[in-house]
Write an enzyme that holds these catalytic residues in place. Structure first.
Site, PDB file in Angstrom:
ATOM      1  N   PRO A 110       0.828  -1.213   0.000  1.00 15.96           N
ATOM      2  CA  PRO A 110       0.000   0.000   0.000  1.00 15.96           C
ATOM      3  C   PRO A 110       0.861   1.260   0.000  1.00 15.96           C
ATOM      4  O   PRO A 110       1.794   1.376   0.796  1.00 15.96           O
ATOM      5  CB  PRO A 110      -0.788  -0.112   1.320  1.00 15.96           C
ATOM      6  N   SER A 116      -4.354   1.468  -0.321  1.00 13.91           N
ATOM      7  CA  SER A 116      -4.225   2.227   0.931  1.00 13.91           C
ATOM      8  C   SER A 116      -5.524   2.948   1.269  1.00 13.91           C
ATOM      9  O   SER A 116      -6.300   3.308   0.387  1.00 13.91           O
ATOM     10  CB  SER A 116      -3.102   3.254   0.776  1.00 13.91           C
ATOM     11  N   TYR A 143      -5.875   2.409   7.740  1.00  7.74           N
ATOM     12  CA  TYR A 143      -5.386   3.257   8.809  1.00  7.74           C
ATOM     13  C   TYR A 143      -6.591   3.453   9.713  1.00  7.74           C
ATOM     14  O   TYR A 143      -7.570   4.096   9.312  1.00  7.74           O
ATOM     15  CB  TYR A 143      -4.891   4.597   8.267  1.00  7.74           C
ATOM     16  N   THR A 176      -2.520  -1.494   9.396  1.00  5.68           N
ATOM     17  CA  THR A 176      -1.167  -0.958   9.615  1.00  5.68           C
ATOM     18  C   THR A 176      -1.057  -0.459  11.058  1.00  5.68           C
ATOM     19  O   THR A 176      -1.871   0.338  11.517  1.00  5.68           O
ATOM     20  CB  THR A 176      -0.875   0.171   8.605  1.00  5.68           C
ATOM     21  N   ARG A 216      10.196  13.131   9.458  1.00  5.27           N
ATOM     22  CA  ARG A 216      10.721  13.028   8.094  1.00  5.27           C
ATOM     23  C   ARG A 216      11.331  14.368   7.663  1.00  5.27           C
ATOM     24  O   ARG A 216      10.633  15.259   7.164  1.00  5.27           O
ATOM     25  CB  ARG A 216       9.607  12.634   7.122  1.00  5.27           C
ATOM     26  N   LYS A 247       0.113  -5.389   9.787  1.00  8.41           N
ATOM     27  CA  LYS A 247       1.304  -4.854   9.094  1.00  8.41           C
ATOM     28  C   LYS A 247       2.172  -4.058  10.061  1.00  8.41           C
ATOM     29  O   LYS A 247       1.684  -3.133  10.723  1.00  8.41           O
ATOM     30  CB  LYS A 247       0.872  -3.952   7.934  1.00  8.41           C
ATOM     31  N   HIS A 284       7.889  -0.304   7.248  1.00 13.13           N
ATOM     32  CA  HIS A 284       7.303   0.823   6.515  1.00 13.13           C
ATOM     33  C   HIS A 284       8.359   1.487   5.624  1.00 13.13           C
ATOM     34  O   HIS A 284       8.329   2.699   5.395  1.00 13.13           O
ATOM     35  CB  HIS A 284       6.725   1.849   7.505  1.00 13.13           C
ATOM     36  N   ARG A 301      10.250   4.686   6.803  1.00 12.05           N
ATOM     37  CA  ARG A 301       9.613   6.016   6.798  1.00 12.05           C
ATOM     38  C   ARG A 301       9.076   6.407   8.168  1.00 12.05           C
ATOM     39  O   ARG A 301       8.855   7.573   8.432  1.00 12.05           O
ATOM     40  CB  ARG A 301       8.427   6.016   5.822  1.00 12.05           C
ATOM     41  N   ASP A 359       7.740  -6.748   3.380  1.00  8.88           N
ATOM     42  CA  ASP A 359       8.249  -5.700   2.487  1.00  8.88           C
ATOM     43  C   ASP A 359       9.286  -4.875   3.206  1.00  8.88           C
ATOM     44  O   ASP A 359       9.562  -5.096   4.387  1.00  8.88           O
ATOM     45  CB  ASP A 359       7.126  -4.815   1.903  1.00  8.88           C
ATOM     46  N   SER A 360       9.874  -3.946   2.496  1.00  6.94           N
ATOM     47  CA  SER A 360      10.875  -2.964   2.951  1.00  6.94           C
ATOM     48  C   SER A 360      12.247  -3.295   2.387  1.00  6.94           C
ATOM     49  O   SER A 360      12.948  -4.172   2.894  1.00  6.94           O
ATOM     50  CB  SER A 360      10.947  -2.856   4.484  1.00  6.94           C
ATOM     51  N   GLY A 361      12.572  -2.604   1.319  1.00  5.61           N
ATOM     52  CA  GLY A 361      13.898  -2.748   0.719  1.00  5.61           C
ATOM     53  C   GLY A 361      13.955  -3.617  -0.516  1.00  5.61           C
ATOM     54  O   GLY A 361      15.029  -3.798  -1.087  1.00  5.61           O
ATOM     55  N   ILE A 362      12.812  -4.139  -0.956  1.00  3.66           N
ATOM     56  CA  ILE A 362      12.816  -4.995  -2.153  1.00  3.66           C
ATOM     57  C   ILE A 362      13.012  -4.109  -3.387  1.00  3.66           C
ATOM     58  O   ILE A 362      12.221  -3.200  -3.653  1.00  3.66           O
ATOM     59  CB  ILE A 362      11.481  -5.773  -2.277  1.00  3.66           C
ATOM     60  N   ARG A 365       8.290   1.223  -3.260  1.00  2.34           N
ATOM     61  CA  ARG A 365       8.739   2.366  -4.060  1.00  2.34           C
ATOM     62  C   ARG A 365       8.968   2.039  -5.540  1.00  2.34           C
ATOM     63  O   ARG A 365       8.651   2.876  -6.395  1.00  2.34           O
ATOM     64  CB  ARG A 365      10.001   2.961  -3.440  1.00  2.34           C
TER      65      ARG A 365
HETATM   66  C1  FNR Z   1       4.190   3.869   2.074  1.00  4.06           C
HETATM   67  N1  FNR Z   1       3.788   2.821   2.902  1.00  4.06           N
HETATM   68  C2  FNR Z   1       2.484   2.761   3.345  1.00  4.06           C
HETATM   69  N2  FNR Z   1       2.088   1.723   4.125  1.00  4.06           N
HETATM   70  C3  FNR Z   1       0.806   1.620   4.533  1.00  4.06           C
HETATM   71  O1  FNR Z   1       0.466   0.682   5.253  1.00  4.06           O
HETATM   72  N3  FNR Z   1      -0.119   2.533   4.103  1.00  4.06           N
HETATM   73  C4  FNR Z   1       0.204   3.591   3.326  1.00  4.06           C
HETATM   74  O2  FNR Z   1      -0.633   4.389   2.957  1.00  4.06           O
HETATM   75  C5  FNR Z   1       1.563   3.744   2.959  1.00  4.06           C
HETATM   76  N4  FNR Z   1       1.970   4.819   2.226  1.00  4.06           N
HETATM   77  C6  FNR Z   1       3.261   4.894   1.764  1.00  4.06           C
HETATM   78  C7  FNR Z   1       3.657   5.965   0.968  1.00  4.06           C
HETATM   79  C8  FNR Z   1       4.929   5.992   0.427  1.00  4.06           C
HETATM   80  C9  FNR Z   1       5.323   7.127  -0.442  1.00  4.06           C
HETATM   81  C10 FNR Z   1       5.830   4.931   0.669  1.00  4.06           C
HETATM   82  C11 FNR Z   1       7.190   4.900   0.029  1.00  4.06           C
HETATM   83  C12 FNR Z   1       5.462   3.897   1.494  1.00  4.06           C
HETATM   84  C13 FNR Z   1       4.718   1.741   3.226  1.00  4.06           C
HETATM   85  C14 FNR Z   1       4.672   0.644   2.168  1.00  4.06           C
HETATM   86  O3  FNR Z   1       3.492  -0.097   2.269  1.00  4.06           O
HETATM   87  C15 FNR Z   1       5.855  -0.324   2.342  1.00  4.06           C
HETATM   88  O4  FNR Z   1       5.879  -0.801   3.654  1.00  4.06           O
HETATM   89  C16 FNR Z   1       7.178   0.357   1.986  1.00  4.06           C
HETATM   90  O5  FNR Z   1       7.055   1.070   0.767  1.00  4.06           O
HETATM   91  C17 FNR Z   1       8.299  -0.659   1.861  1.00  4.06           C
HETATM   92  O6  FNR Z   1       9.521  -0.024   1.672  1.00  4.06           O
HETATM   93  P1  FNR Z   1      10.227   0.100   0.216  1.00  4.06           P
HETATM   94  O7  FNR Z   1      10.542  -1.310  -0.231  1.00  4.06           O
HETATM   95  O8  FNR Z   1       9.263   0.766  -0.689  1.00  4.06           O
HETATM   96  O9  FNR Z   1      11.438   0.925   0.473  1.00  4.06           O
END
Ligand code: FNR
Length: 387
Positions: free
Chosen positions: A98, A129, A153, A179, A188, A260, A284, A287, A314-317, A338
């Site tokens: 998401p 999301s 959320y 989440t 940030r 999550k 996340h 972030r 997820d995170s870093g893929i 991303r």
């Molecule tokens: C997110 N992520 C996120 N997660 C979630 O549960 N709800 C959300 O609305 C969002 N929004 C969001 C916005 C942006 C710009 C980013 C980059 C990420 C987190 C997302 O689901 C996921 O956990 C991360 O993107 C994983 O990290 P990488 O692999 O993208 O670096």
């Protein structure tokens, strides 16, 4: 039967006619091109993270200290990347994580729809999301026959929470992803230095603005007084959840529940004891908290703790190889974040689909070369720490 890896043959063949791929096939080039395509504030929001961004860098670099041992003399002419998850048979082991700013990633501000369309064309499930420029019903429709998940959320107002959940059920989402790590926004610096928070500018709030419960809380509809609607949103966003709340979620929905943000094995165990259907190990993308430990390094203990309950990760893929390593460390399915968002920025649904297909092609070819014909074989191969 076609394979995801066939994309490479197609690219080389197109090259014979002077045709290059429309979008990059690797993350570094993709990010570089997205940097040029996005406005500075949006780029900061997507690319940036918490604190000095050590955690989000660690999420990525940690994949380098995990490696796969190849197996030889295995017939891998046919590979099967399908997985079973919550009663669904999915053609591949990845899904779209998401991303609450998808809506802003395309020029027409319908990036959530574009993401769902990429899901429809690739068969890669989309986790929509709560933060969206298009109502969740329209997003579900755009995903077509590909199963979709809804990420919640949880608002402080439980009547509104229940309304969002009911809408997700009615729209046909197949699981509820709750989440846990974002009742308040992490620190940030990039966004702070630019004093930019999209939601306060009235962006990505359509699921609230279209909700009958949310609308009933307003003196005037959002169309007539956007500032008051945004203000109402700020007071309602982000319930602090505790273990006591899980029973409430289970009482209001029959959708499978996925938590999550679980990274500690004790939390994973406790979640299973509370009857959740799957764990989603994620920080996340670095972030929210600049905690310093890469998500992939926390995955093995979480998997070990839950005794067979599915674990999303997820995170870093950033590549197909990362996907395979996460599966080898016990993930049931792997979330792309991303990278597909950058694909949206470059080419809408087509760009996002290209990114997903490239990741799957690399994963498939790694399985072919390394002697893993199935995802079970990947799991058996396991991953080794290289330092
Ligand atoms: C997110 N992520 C996120 N997660 C979630 O549960 N709800 C959300 O609305 C969002 N929004 C969001 C916005 C942006 C710009 C980013 C980059 C990420 C987190 C997302 O689901 C996921 O956990 C991360 O993107 C994983 O990290 P990488 O692999 O993208 O670096």
């Amino acid at each position: 039967m076609g394979h995801y890896g066939d994309l490479q043959t197609q690219i080389y063949r197109d090259g014979l006619h002077g045709v290059l791929p429309d979008y990059p096939v690797d993350f570094a080039t993709l990010e570089e091109r997205a940097q040029n395509a996005l406005s500075p504030s949006l780029l900061n929001y997507v690319q940036g993270g918490c604190g000095d961004e050590h955690t989000q860098r660690a999420n990525v670099s940690a994949f380098h200290h995990w490696g796969m041992v190849p197996r030889m003399l295995v017939d891998c002419t046919t590979r099967d990347l399908s997985i079973e998850f919550l009663g669904l048979t999915l053609p591949s082991p990845i899904f779209m994580a998401p991303i609450g700013v998808n809506g802003e990633m395309t020029q027409d501000r319908r990036g959530d729809i574009a993401a769902a369309e990429a899901s429809a064309t690739t068969g890669v499930p989309f986790c929509a999301s709560t933060l969206s420029n298009s109502p969740l019903e329209e997003v579900a429709q755009a995903a077509g026959p590909t199963p979709a998940f809804f990420q919640l959320y949880t608002p402080k107002n439980l009547e509104l929470a229940e309304s969002l959940i009911r809408r997700a059920e009615a729209a046909g989402y197949r699981a509820l992803v709750i989440t846990l790590d974002t009742w308040v926004t992490g620190w940030r610096p990039r966004d702070l230095n630019a004093a930019n928070f999209p939601q306060l500018r009235g962006k990505v709030l359509e699921n609230y603005f279209s909700d009958p419960v949310f609308r009933s809380l307003l003196a005037r509809p959002p169309e007539d007084d956007i500032a008051a609607a945004v203000e109402a949103w700020t007071t309602i966003f982000g319930k602090v959840l505790t273990w006591n709340d899980i029973a409430w979620f289970k009482s209001v929905t029959r959708l499978p529940i996925i938590l999550k943000g679980i990274c500690h094995p004790d939390d994973a165990r406790r979640a299973v004891d509370h009857g959740v259907d799957a764990i989603y190990c994620s920080n996340h993308g670095g972030r929210q908290a600049n905690g310093g430990i890469a998500a992939i390094d926390m995955l093995p203990d979480v998997v070990k703790a839950v005794g067979g309950v599915p674990v999303l990760f997820d995170s870093g893929i950033r590549s197909g190889s990362d996907v395979i390593k996460a599966l080898a460390l016990g993930a049931t399915a792997v979330g792309i974040g991303r990278p597909y968002a950058y694909g949206l920025a470059l080419g809408g649904a087509k760009g996002a689909a290209h990114v997903l297909r490239s990741i799957l092609a690399e994963a498939d070819l790694l399985m072919a070369v390394n002697g893993y014909p199935t995802i079970d074989a990947v799991a058996e191969a396991s991953a080794r720490e290289t330092m």
